[in-house]
Design a protein around this motif. Sequence first.
Motif, PDB file in Angstrom:
ATOM      1  N   TYR A 189       0.838  -1.390  -0.036  1.00 21.59           N
ATOM      2  CA  TYR A 189      -0.006   0.063   0.093  1.00 21.59           C
ATOM      3  C   TYR A 189       0.896   1.281   0.025  1.00 21.59           C
ATOM      4  O   TYR A 189       1.659   1.558   0.941  1.00 21.59           O
ATOM      5  N   ILE A 236      -4.838   0.115  10.169  1.00 20.70           N
ATOM      6  CA  ILE A 236      -5.023   0.359   8.822  1.00 20.70           C
ATOM      7  C   ILE A 236      -5.827  -0.585   8.085  1.00 20.70           C
ATOM      8  O   ILE A 236      -6.459  -0.275   7.183  1.00 20.70           O
ATOM      9  N   LEU A 243     -10.364  -3.378   5.602  1.00 19.74           N
ATOM     10  CA  LEU A 243      -9.344  -3.706   4.542  1.00 19.74           C
ATOM     11  C   LEU A 243      -8.998  -4.976   4.360  1.00 19.74           C
ATOM     12  O   LEU A 243      -8.504  -5.747   5.051  1.00 19.74           O
ATOM     13  N   THR A 257      -7.742   4.533  -2.179  1.00 24.57           N
ATOM     14  CA  THR A 257      -6.616   4.622  -1.519  1.00 24.57           C
ATOM     15  C   THR A 257      -7.485   5.509  -0.222  1.00 24.57           C
ATOM     16  O   THR A 257      -6.609   5.713   0.725  1.00 24.57           O
ATOM     17  N   VAL A 260      -7.930   3.649   2.830  1.00 25.80           N
ATOM     18  CA  VAL A 260      -6.593   3.568   3.681  1.00 25.80           C
ATOM     19  C   VAL A 260      -6.144   4.838   4.347  1.00 25.80           C
ATOM     20  O   VAL A 260      -5.865   4.608   5.806  1.00 25.80           O
TER      21      VAL A 260
END
Length: 276
Positions: A189, A236, A243, A257, A260
């Motif tokens: 990521y 996260i 996620l 994104t 995140v």
Amino acid sequence: MMKRTFSWLSAWALTSGLLMFSCSFPDEDDDTDPIETGTIQLQFDNVVGDKDLQLDSTRYMNAAGEDFTVSKLNYYISNIKLIKLDGGLFTVPQDSSYFLIREANKESQKLTIRNVLTGDYTGIEFTVGVDSVRSVMEPDSPGRKGILDIYTGPTNEEAMYWDWNPGYIFLKLEGSSDSATTANGKYYYHIGFFGGRTERTINNLRTVKLTFPGQKAIVTTSVVSNVLIQADIQKIFNGPSQLSIKKSSALMFTDSTKYVADNYAGMFNVKEIKIN
């Protein structure tokens, strides 16, 4: 007549001189308190839940039931502000307010902030990422030296910068997982985007505001407070948006994104403050 005129002018000059001399006394006796400053330290400790983060050697489990390791963790902290007891803010000068936290480099996790106004502080604000002002500066400008230098600084060594749409990578998390769908079983990521320079992008800059729990950070000319800030990598994956490594093994240039970024905005907390 000449003698009288001379005497009158002399008396006037003498009187003016005395007045000017007397007016100088308040400056000499000015008792305004000098501005005093001190130092505060911010110690970032990366963890996974209640465990200290160990690169490569330990497998963890996220909320989706997926195992994962962490091989790399880097993230930018910038635009630091300290919250005073009276609610006011002490803003760290911008040129001294950019840091790259790297799990592989323990020294990078200890931030020393100097020239802080003395007083009691009850919280902190900072940005995760590098703001648009710095990102759009010319690469050779003084404002992009040190940790922001894309040529000779850590950004070059750690590849924390994109050239295609110029901007810094705010957070880089990499590792392996049995759930990863990439050919090599890796997930990664790389989260950036401040809004875009050459073309419009989303904005993944996030501001974090933390309150010091039941304790003040004291700054004097001789006392240094060390604020221990934990960053829980588990969040996260397990933040406002869950996620899944299987569904998202590689995130870099997509609008997703932002989920995140929303998650890592909530991964920080102040564990304790130590007074030195």
